[in-house]
Design a protein around this motif. Structure first.
Motif: not given
Length: 287
Positions: A51-52, A55-56, A59, A66, A69
């Motif tokens: 997930i980390y 997420y980058s 951004q 999406i 995630i």
């Protein structure tokens, strides 16, 4: 899923006359307890790390991760519920986390369908997909996917004595199955017409769709059979198998994430092609 009618397999229910609520006393085989602990210890840290990493990418205005995630977030919910269920709390706490886990499984199914739909649109309708693919639309779809299981689980929680609960569960799980088959078939049909998509991307998309359908068939099709066939619910071994398959769902989603990364499917397909070419060469030389 792990429904209230598992009474003869995993639950001994005590109905309270005052509150008319279910208080389960969970008893499962030792090997299942150990397997659940292994699944949590392996899957939870890897899912958080995935997930980390994704997420980058969001951004950087990349819409593609999406749905995956949100799929992994639903897996986090399942992992947390597994921790609570393994701890075997008493009374209503167990029931609440039992249905929260059910909610996470249903959300996971919904986002698997979204991932398959997204890949299908990328091949069958590439121009429309590139124009309509925005963070706002993806956010709205995610809200709908999170809401639908909630609408289903809440009545399920308060309607525990319904004889048709297994049928409703089976219908909820059965609807995505023909959709996944349609997305795979439509993608294969439109594969050669998609000029704007590279060959590597086509292979990756087809591989992901095949993997999604395979995961769904292996993990959820037995559950559908269990819900619809009364003799299957009376089979202790088959009921235990259903519980194990449901708990493997977060790990299967994690495998799907790794396959969605660029290069993984390409290397796998390249190795398969090399093996096939070598076998062809050997057959020709022997001839």
């Amino acid at each position: 899923m792990e429904s209230n009618n598992y009474s003869n397999v995993t639950f001994d229910y005590d109905y309270s006359n005052a509150s008319n609520e279910i208080y389960p006393d969970f008893a499962e085989p030792y090997f299942m307890h150990v397997m659940t602990c292994v699944i949590i210890s392996i899957g939870l840290p890897l899912t958080v790390a995935a997930i980390y990493c994704l997420y980058s990418q969001v951004q950087n205005n990349n819409v593609a991760p999406i749905f995956i995630i949100n799929l992994l977030i639903s897996d986090i919910i399942q992992f947390c519920c597994m921790i609570v269920l393994v701890a075997k709390p008493d009374g209503k706490i167990y029931v609440i986390f039992f249905y929260i886990n059910f909610f996470g499984v249903m959300a996971s199914v919904g986002f698997m369908v979204c991932i398959a739909l997204e890949r299908y649109l990328l091949i069958a309708w590439p121009l429309w997909y590139r124009v309509r693919r925005t963070i706002k639309i993806s956010f709205v779809v995610c809200v709908v996917v999170w809401t639908l299981p909630l609408v289903y689980v809440l009545p399920y929680y308060y309607w525990v004595e319904s004889d048709g609960s297994e049928t409703i569960s089976a219908v909820f799980l059965l609807v995505p199955f023909p959709l996944l088959i349609f997305f795979l078939g439509g993608t294969l049909k439109s594969l050669f017409a998609a000029i704007s998509v590279s060959s590597d991307e086509k292979r990756r998309i087809v591989g992901i769709l095949v993997l999604v359908l395979l995961i769904y068939t292996l993990l959820f099709l037995p559950n559908i059979i269990w819900s619809l066939v009364g003799e299957a619910r009376d089979n202790y071994t088959f009921s235990e198998l259903i519980l194990i398959l449901v708990r493997f769902n977060p790990l299967a989603d994690l495998i799907l994430y790794f396959f969605m990364r660029k290069g993984v499917i390409d290397k796998l397909l390249a190795s398969l092609c090399c093996c096939r070419m070598n076998s062809d060469d050997n057959s020709r030389s022997s001839a």
